[in-house]
Design a protein around this motif. Structure first.
Motif, PDB file in Angstrom:
ATOM      1  N   SER A 224       0.831  -1.202   0.000  1.00  0.00           N
ATOM      2  CA  SER A 224       0.000   0.000   0.000  1.00  0.00           C
ATOM      3  C   SER A 224       0.868   1.255   0.000  1.00  0.00           C
ATOM      4  O   SER A 224       0.527   2.257  -0.652  1.00  0.00           O
ATOM      5  CB  SER A 224      -0.944  -0.010   1.202  1.00  0.00           C
ATOM      6  OG  SER A 224      -0.248  -0.267   2.389  1.00  0.00           O
ATOM      7  N   ALA A 225       2.011   1.192   0.667  1.00  0.00           N
ATOM      8  CA  ALA A 225       2.920   2.342   0.632  1.00  0.00           C
ATOM      9  C   ALA A 225       3.469   2.551  -0.771  1.00  0.00           C
ATOM     10  O   ALA A 225       3.541   3.681  -1.271  1.00  0.00           O
ATOM     11  CB  ALA A 225       4.071   2.118   1.621  1.00  0.00           C
ATOM     12  N   LEU A 226       3.838   1.468  -1.412  1.00  0.00           N
ATOM     13  CA  LEU A 226       4.367   1.577  -2.770  1.00  0.00           C
ATOM     14  C   LEU A 226       3.323   2.154  -3.720  1.00  0.00           C
ATOM     15  O   LEU A 226       3.618   3.034  -4.541  1.00  0.00           O
ATOM     16  CB  LEU A 226       4.814   0.193  -3.241  1.00  0.00           C
ATOM     17  CG  LEU A 226       5.560   0.130  -4.565  1.00  0.00           C
ATOM     18  CD1 LEU A 226       6.781   1.032  -4.530  1.00  0.00           C
ATOM     19  CD2 LEU A 226       5.974  -1.305  -4.858  1.00  0.00           C
ATOM     20  N   HIS A 227       2.118   1.657  -3.599  1.00  0.00           N
ATOM     21  CA  HIS A 227       1.051   2.191  -4.437  1.00  0.00           C
ATOM     22  C   HIS A 227       0.802   3.663  -4.141  1.00  0.00           C
ATOM     23  O   HIS A 227       0.553   4.461  -5.050  1.00  0.00           O
ATOM     24  CB  HIS A 227      -0.225   1.382  -4.201  1.00  0.00           C
ATOM     25  CG  HIS A 227      -1.367   1.823  -5.044  1.00  0.00           C
ATOM     26  ND1 HIS A 227      -2.328   2.696  -4.598  1.00  0.00           N
ATOM     27  CD2 HIS A 227      -1.687   1.546  -6.320  1.00  0.00           C
ATOM     28  CE1 HIS A 227      -3.197   2.914  -5.562  1.00  0.00           C
ATOM     29  NE2 HIS A 227      -2.844   2.235  -6.615  1.00  0.00           N
ATOM     30  N   TRP A 228       0.909   3.992  -2.903  1.00  0.00           N
ATOM     31  CA  TRP A 228       0.766   5.395  -2.489  1.00  0.00           C
ATOM     32  C   TRP A 228       1.810   6.249  -3.188  1.00  0.00           C
ATOM     33  O   TRP A 228       1.510   7.321  -3.728  1.00  0.00           O
ATOM     34  CB  TRP A 228       0.946   5.459  -0.961  1.00  0.00           C
ATOM     35  CG  TRP A 228       0.568   6.723  -0.300  1.00  0.00           C
ATOM     36  CD1 TRP A 228      -0.536   7.503  -0.548  1.00  0.00           C
ATOM     37  CD2 TRP A 228       1.274   7.339   0.781  1.00  0.00           C
ATOM     38  NE1 TRP A 228      -0.540   8.568   0.311  1.00  0.00           N
ATOM     39  CE2 TRP A 228       0.548   8.493   1.133  1.00  0.00           C
ATOM     40  CE3 TRP A 228       2.424   7.030   1.486  1.00  0.00           C
ATOM     41  CZ2 TRP A 228       0.966   9.342   2.160  1.00  0.00           C
ATOM     42  CZ3 TRP A 228       2.836   7.859   2.508  1.00  0.00           C
ATOM     43  CH2 TRP A 228       2.108   9.011   2.836  1.00  0.00           C
TER      44      TRP A 228
ATOM     45  N   SER B 274      -4.729   4.130   8.989  1.00  0.00           N
ATOM     46  CA  SER B 274      -5.893   3.485   9.607  1.00  0.00           C
ATOM     47  C   SER B 274      -6.260   2.206   8.852  1.00  0.00           C
ATOM     48  O   SER B 274      -6.640   1.210   9.463  1.00  0.00           O
ATOM     49  CB  SER B 274      -7.071   4.460   9.619  1.00  0.00           C
ATOM     50  OG  SER B 274      -7.509   4.714   8.303  1.00  0.00           O
ATOM     51  N   THR B 275      -6.122   2.214   7.545  1.00  0.00           N
ATOM     52  CA  THR B 275      -6.464   1.012   6.782  1.00  0.00           C
ATOM     53  C   THR B 275      -5.551  -0.151   7.154  1.00  0.00           C
ATOM     54  O   THR B 275      -5.998  -1.282   7.358  1.00  0.00           O
ATOM     55  CB  THR B 275      -6.380   1.301   5.274  1.00  0.00           C
ATOM     56  OG1 THR B 275      -7.285   2.352   4.958  1.00  0.00           O
ATOM     57  CG2 THR B 275      -6.733   0.068   4.477  1.00  0.00           C
TER      58      THR B 275
ATOM     59  N   LEU C 254     -10.350  -9.033  -5.976  1.00  0.00           N
ATOM     60  CA  LEU C 254     -10.609  -9.213  -4.550  1.00  0.00           C
ATOM     61  C   LEU C 254     -11.827  -8.410  -4.111  1.00  0.00           C
ATOM     62  O   LEU C 254     -12.630  -8.878  -3.296  1.00  0.00           O
ATOM     63  CB  LEU C 254      -9.386  -8.762  -3.740  1.00  0.00           C
ATOM     64  CG  LEU C 254      -8.343  -9.823  -3.419  1.00  0.00           C
ATOM     65  CD1 LEU C 254      -7.284  -9.247  -2.499  1.00  0.00           C
ATOM     66  CD2 LEU C 254      -8.993 -11.032  -2.773  1.00  0.00           C
ATOM     67  N   GLU C 255     -11.957  -7.215  -4.671  1.00  0.00           N
ATOM     68  CA  GLU C 255     -13.107  -6.398  -4.290  1.00  0.00           C
ATOM     69  C   GLU C 255     -14.421  -7.079  -4.703  1.00  0.00           C
ATOM     70  O   GLU C 255     -15.393  -7.074  -3.947  1.00  0.00           O
ATOM     71  CB  GLU C 255     -12.998  -5.014  -4.954  1.00  0.00           C
ATOM     72  CG  GLU C 255     -14.147  -4.088  -4.581  1.00  0.00           C
ATOM     73  CD  GLU C 255     -14.065  -2.757  -5.327  1.00  0.00           C
ATOM     74  OE1 GLU C 255     -13.028  -2.515  -5.983  1.00  0.00           O
ATOM     75  OE2 GLU C 255     -15.040  -1.988  -5.261  1.00  0.00           O
TER      76      GLU C 255
ATOM     77  N   GLN D 169     -11.796   5.038  -1.813  1.00  0.00           N
ATOM     78  CA  GLN D 169     -10.377   5.131  -1.476  1.00  0.00           C
ATOM     79  C   GLN D 169      -9.947   4.025  -0.518  1.00  0.00           C
ATOM     80  O   GLN D 169      -8.963   3.312  -0.756  1.00  0.00           O
ATOM     81  CB  GLN D 169     -10.118   6.497  -0.842  1.00  0.00           C
ATOM     82  CG  GLN D 169      -8.716   7.006  -0.984  1.00  0.00           C
ATOM     83  CD  GLN D 169      -8.613   8.441  -0.498  1.00  0.00           C
ATOM     84  OE1 GLN D 169      -9.055   8.767   0.608  1.00  0.00           O
ATOM     85  NE2 GLN D 169      -8.042   9.300  -1.311  1.00  0.00           N
ATOM     86  N   GLU D 170     -10.705   3.868   0.551  1.00  0.00           N
ATOM     87  CA  GLU D 170     -10.368   2.821   1.508  1.00  0.00           C
ATOM     88  C   GLU D 170     -10.447   1.436   0.877  1.00  0.00           C
ATOM     89  O   GLU D 170      -9.647   0.550   1.183  1.00  0.00           O
ATOM     90  CB  GLU D 170     -11.308   2.890   2.715  1.00  0.00           C
ATOM     91  CG  GLU D 170     -11.055   4.091   3.604  1.00  0.00           C
ATOM     92  CD  GLU D 170     -12.092   4.190   4.699  1.00  0.00           C
ATOM     93  OE1 GLU D 170     -11.706   4.397   5.851  1.00  0.00           O
ATOM     94  OE2 GLU D 170     -13.304   4.069   4.399  1.00  0.00           O
ATOM     95  N   THR D 171     -11.415   1.274  -0.006  1.00  0.00           N
ATOM     96  CA  THR D 171     -11.542  -0.021  -0.672  1.00  0.00           C
ATOM     97  C   THR D 171     -10.295  -0.343  -1.476  1.00  0.00           C
ATOM     98  O   THR D 171      -9.734  -1.439  -1.377  1.00  0.00           O
ATOM     99  CB  THR D 171     -12.767  -0.002  -1.605  1.00  0.00           C
ATOM    100  OG1 THR D 171     -13.930   0.257  -0.832  1.00  0.00           O
ATOM    101  CG2 THR D 171     -12.898  -1.329  -2.323  1.00  0.00           C
ATOM    102  N   GLN D 172      -9.840   0.636  -2.241  1.00  0.00           N
ATOM    103  CA  GLN D 172      -8.666   0.370  -3.069  1.00  0.00           C
ATOM    104  C   GLN D 172      -7.438   0.081  -2.213  1.00  0.00           C
ATOM    105  O   GLN D 172      -6.680  -0.849  -2.483  1.00  0.00           O
ATOM    106  CB  GLN D 172      -8.399   1.565  -3.991  1.00  0.00           C
ATOM    107  CG  GLN D 172      -7.469   1.207  -5.138  1.00  0.00           C
ATOM    108  CD  GLN D 172      -6.940   2.430  -5.849  1.00  0.00           C
ATOM    109  OE1 GLN D 172      -6.944   3.523  -5.300  1.00  0.00           O
ATOM    110  NE2 GLN D 172      -6.488   2.244  -7.075  1.00  0.00           N
ATOM    111  N   ILE D 173      -7.248   0.864  -1.185  1.00  0.00           N
ATOM    112  CA  ILE D 173      -6.077   0.643  -0.344  1.00  0.00           C
ATOM    113  C   ILE D 173      -6.143  -0.713   0.330  1.00  0.00           C
ATOM    114  O   ILE D 173      -5.164  -1.454   0.384  1.00  0.00           O
ATOM    115  CB  ILE D 173      -5.951   1.770   0.696  1.00  0.00           C
ATOM    116  CG1 ILE D 173      -5.710   3.110  -0.010  1.00  0.00           C
ATOM    117  CG2 ILE D 173      -4.826   1.489   1.671  1.00  0.00           C
ATOM    118  CD1 ILE D 173      -5.720   4.301   0.911  1.00  0.00           C
ATOM    119  N   THR D 174      -7.312  -1.051   0.835  1.00  0.00           N
ATOM    120  CA  THR D 174      -7.438  -2.332   1.526  1.00  0.00           C
ATOM    121  C   THR D 174      -7.178  -3.503   0.587  1.00  0.00           C
ATOM    122  O   THR D 174      -6.380  -4.402   0.889  1.00  0.00           O
ATOM    123  CB  THR D 174      -8.849  -2.463   2.127  1.00  0.00           C
ATOM    124  OG1 THR D 174      -9.065  -1.378   3.022  1.00  0.00           O
ATOM    125  CG2 THR D 174      -8.996  -3.774   2.859  1.00  0.00           C
TER     126      THR D 174
END
Lengths: 250, 250
Positions: A217-221, A235-236, B185-186, B201-206
């Motif tokens: 998730s950090a890399l994607h960020w 938080s996620t 996965l979603e 946003q949270e969905t994508q990160i998760t």
DNA sequence: ACCATGTGATGACGACTGTCCTCACTTTAC
DNA sequence: GTAAAGTGAGGACAGTCGTCATCACATGGT
């Protein structure tokens, strides 16, 4: 097989850990005691030059090459970075590069180790500073510290993109780092769940997978140019860890 | 800045998707109708040679280069692989390399795309084959299929190590692939939890973090030479997904 | 003041790279 | 059969690479 030669060479040190170490040579505090400057020198390496000892000069060279590598590896990529370019960026000549590093891979390895040491120290400091709180609340600032460090584009690029696929030795460094983070997670987990139901193998895979979740998730960020605010990332990932803990017994 | 020139060139196709595509030129099934072989050729590209049409020959060249890249990129690393080495491995000469690919990066991109298409198709096939079962039971064979594919060392090396840090275009390919897995996965998640409480946003990160968890454990599995049986990898990652689902409401 | 040592600039070396060109040969189309 | 197109082998090119050697100058200990 590999086109790079690895001939015997004057033996550079190569495997230093962090960069923050204080110069412990002649480390007697003060600066003014220069009169009897001719201690037992000449036997202990080189002589003084431009006001600095040989060890001080070499340490400064090393640091300048690390800084140059940080810029060039991140901005141009490791593959496109040559010794000449590093020397130009560092303002030094190649002789001093070879004095400090065997090749650009060694520089990358030293840089990676130094960067990760710094971040790891910051995370542990934050984690231990909140010693009073419950583990649940201690891990949140630690996670935030990690993502804050990741906002440094060069750190993100070098430590999560450029180190991969370079060679088996650097792969090993990367692997070991992931394991360190995983062990930290395991410590936290065992504090939160004293009756730890997983065997060693499952424990390692689970914690490493969680490290991978944070990393990915950090890399994607980073690759999406830091869209999404940092707290959402934090938080996620915290929710993911909570979920993993809850699913332990399942 | 970059030492690689990118001059105008005869324009190769470069962005093909999978390798399984059937030749749709003169695709009229049979083989025996050769008498009137002089259709309207000479206007439609090259002529026949050694019994194969120009398109067939080029497709075979392309495939041989992909196979050569698969071997050399994985065994020697992308960085250490030259056009000459690829041609030697493929048993072809450089003219045909440049006919098919702009440079080695383009070959890597095509190879990555082809490999990932293949694995993705396999996963989707297994997932859809178990259409009758509950989503909970459909995802397990899909996960097992992924880890089974990962047991191919070259696939693992190329698609999870060599593609990273090569360049921005390949980074984009990688990013898009991760997103595709995340969307899969979603889909599964929304089937299992119709009242989906996360925003986009949270969905994508998760989901991306979960993809990262799977990737990281797979990568560690590869780098530790496949210690740990496959089913442990599968079950551990399934537990992680279960935990994430359970923590959705939290 | 003297000389060993450290430093910077520069260039040379052999090897390798991507890329293109030429030449002999094979196969096709007419 | 003849001309055109396809093929393979090999060489040549201009660059860049890592690495080392050389030379003039700066600084140090004595």
């Amino acid at each position: 097989m590999s086109p790079r030669r690895r001939a015997a060479r004057p033996r550079t040190d190569d495997t230093a850990t962090a960069s923050g170490g204080g110069a412990d040579e002649d480390g007697a505090g003060g600066e003014g005691l220069k009169p009897t400057a001719s201690r037992r020198r000449k036997a202990s390496g080189g002589r003084r030059y431009a006001g600095r000892s040989a060890a001080e000069r070499q340490a400064e060279q090393r640091q300048r090459f690390l800084a140059a590598g940080r810029v060039l590896f991140a901005d141009s990529g490791f593959r496109a970075t040559s010794v000449r370019a590093l020397c130009r960026e560092a303002g030094l000549i190649d002789r001093y590069f070879y004095r400090n590093f065997a090749d650009t891979q060694a520089l990358l390895a030293a840089l990676y180790t130094a960067e990760m040491d710094t971040v790891e120290a910051r995370i542990l400091a934050v984690f231990n500073a909140a010693e009073a709180g419950a583990p649940q609340e201690r891990i949140e600032p630690a996670m935030d510290t990690f993502f804050a460090a990741f906002e440094d584009r060069r750190f993100a690029r070098i430590c999560w993109l450029e180190v991969l696929g370079v060679g088996p030795d650097i792969d090993a460094l990367y692997l070991e780092r992931q394991n360190r983070f995983a062990r930290l997670l395991e410590t936290v987990g065992r504090q939160l769940r004293p009756e730890w139901p997983l065997d060693a193998q499952e424990t390692q895979i689970t914690t490493l997978a969680l490290v991978g979740a944070i990393s990915q998730s950090a890399l994607h960020w980073y690759l999406t140019d830091y869209a999404a605010p940092r707290r959402v990332l934090v938080s996620t990932n915290l929710r993911l860890i909570r979920g993993a803990l809850a699913a332990l017994e399942g």
